[in-house]
Scaffold this active site. Structure first.
Site, mmCIF file in Angstrom:
data_model
loop_
_atom_site.group_PDB
_atom_site.id
_atom_site.type_symbol
_atom_site.label_atom_id
_atom_site.label_comp_id
_atom_site.label_asym_id
_atom_site.label_seq_id
_atom_site.Cartn_x
_atom_site.Cartn_y
_atom_site.Cartn_z
ATOM 1 C CG ASP A 66 -0.305 -0.113 2.532
ATOM 2 O OD1 ASP A 66 0.798 -0.687 2.598
ATOM 3 O OD2 ASP A 66 -0.874 0.362 3.528
ATOM 4 C CG HIS A 67 3.206 2.567 2.414
ATOM 5 N ND1 HIS A 67 3.201 3.782 3.050
ATOM 6 C CD2 HIS A 67 2.401 1.753 3.140
ATOM 7 C CE1 HIS A 67 2.435 3.714 4.137
ATOM 8 N NE2 HIS A 67 1.926 2.488 4.198
#
Length: 369
Positions: A66-67
């Protein structure tokens, strides 16, 4: 010199219709630096007033999807919008934990992606105390990562400076940027962007009295150099310059349940803006810590320890809808996260802001000392 930050994604775990995955852009004088690049970041960029082609540096806090999952696609999209006839294209510098170079080489290589601009990956060497033992296992597979991608330039491996307890990423005429260690399920980092102090304004009335006209000599005095007049008198910058304007400081932390060591607190001391995750409310503290995350009260404690002027909370669980979509009486009210941080910071003077997708936060100049 104007400076602001725009949040492109403020949610954790995955992008949703309500919140994008983690990404924010720090902008100054038309140059954009991207911090984290979750899935869907390029779509969020297109919805914003920012231009992806202006991104010159990328900082990845850690290697959770998610990063990170949005980075290969974003690089390819920027390339598609690059003029192939343009000469001397600037290199995009990408900073992140060990393993990031391997990820990009494999992803771009397997997909046959061709970039029209050069890029370089600079890897931060983690320490063994940054995550539980299982969080270190994936790094063992990243020692050998094959040949350079055709557009890849040789990057650096950056180790921890034990004396300062931080990593020096780069320094130029405007900024010095350092990273520091965080504790998470896998090695995670925070970033400190320190603007250099700026020379004060010239005292033009005094210059006129001395017979100096606007021109190159003004520039030399502004740059801190003494000037010799025709009469032989030496004019020192301190005589004709107002007080220097202190540089601004912005600190952006990746996912964490704690900051490691005293070095990061010294580095972030007096930050104009401290961006800290608050994945879950204080009532879910045990669950948050078990997953390597923080609550508003935990974020507030870091802000207090750093004497930050403003605390910005982000990286919310997808259970927390943006304020504009929150219905009265509905559980998991994101506004409650701000109240929890405010309570922890009571009478401290620290301002708390809830980040929302596409929020742009100006970072004003500091006053002279």
């Amino acid at each position: 010199m104007s400076m602001d930050m725009t949040f492109l994604g403020t949610g954790s775990a995955y992008p949703s219709p309500q919140r994008g995955a983690s990404a924010l852009v720090l902008r100054t004088q038309g140059e954009c630096w991207l911090f984290d690049c979750g899935e869907g970041t390029q779509t969020q960029l297109m919805k914003s007033q920012l231009r992806a082609g202006r991104i010159t540096k990328v900082f990845i806090s850690h290697l959770h999807g998610d990063h990170l999952f949005g980075l290969p696609g974003l690089l390819c999209t920027v390339s598609l919008n690059t003029n192939p006839e343009q000469q001397n294209l600037n290199c995009v510098d990408i900073y992140g934990p060990r393993g990031l170079r391997h990820f990009l080489r494999v992803t771009l290589g397997l997909t046959g992606s061709q970039l029209l601009f050069p890029y370089a990956v600079h890897e931060l060497e983690p320490t063994t105390d940054q995550s539980p033992e299982e969080g270190q296992l994936s790094l063992e597979m990243t020692v050998e990562c094959g040949p350079l991608h055709p557009q890849e330039q040789q990057g650096r491996t950056i180790s921890l400076d034990v004396s300062s307890d931080c990593y020096l990423l780069f320094e130029d005429k405007k900024f010095v940027v350092k990273a520091f260690r965080l504790f998470h399920r896998i090695p995670s980092f925070g970033f400190c962007i320190q603007e250099h102090d700026r020379a004060g304004r010239l005292k033009t009335e005094i210059l006129k009295e001395l017979g100096l006209k606007p021109g190159p000599l003004y520039g030399r005095l502004k740059a801190g150099e003494p000037v010799t007049l025709e009469s032989g008198r030496v004019v020192l910058p301190g005589e004709v310059l107002e007080e220097a304007i202190p540089g601004r400081k912005v600190c952006i932390l990746g996912d964490c349940s704690s900051v490691l060591g005293e070095g990061p607190l010294r580095l972030c001391n007096g930050a104009d803006v401290l961006v800290h995750e608050a994945t879950l409310g204080d009532e879910h503290r045990e669950k948050a810590v078990d997953h390597g995350h923080s609550t508003p009260k935990m974020a507030a404690a870091v802000a207090l320890a750093c004497c930050a002027q403003r605390l910005v909370l982000y990286h919310f669980s997808q259970r927390y809808k943006p304020c504009s979509l929150q219905k009265e009486g509905e559980e998991d009210d994101v506004s409650e996260l701000k109240r929890q941080a405010d309570d922890a910071l009571q009478d401290s003077g620290v301002e708390v802001t809830l980040a929302e997708d596409f929020l742009t936060l100006p970072i004003p100049l500091r006053r002279p000392r």
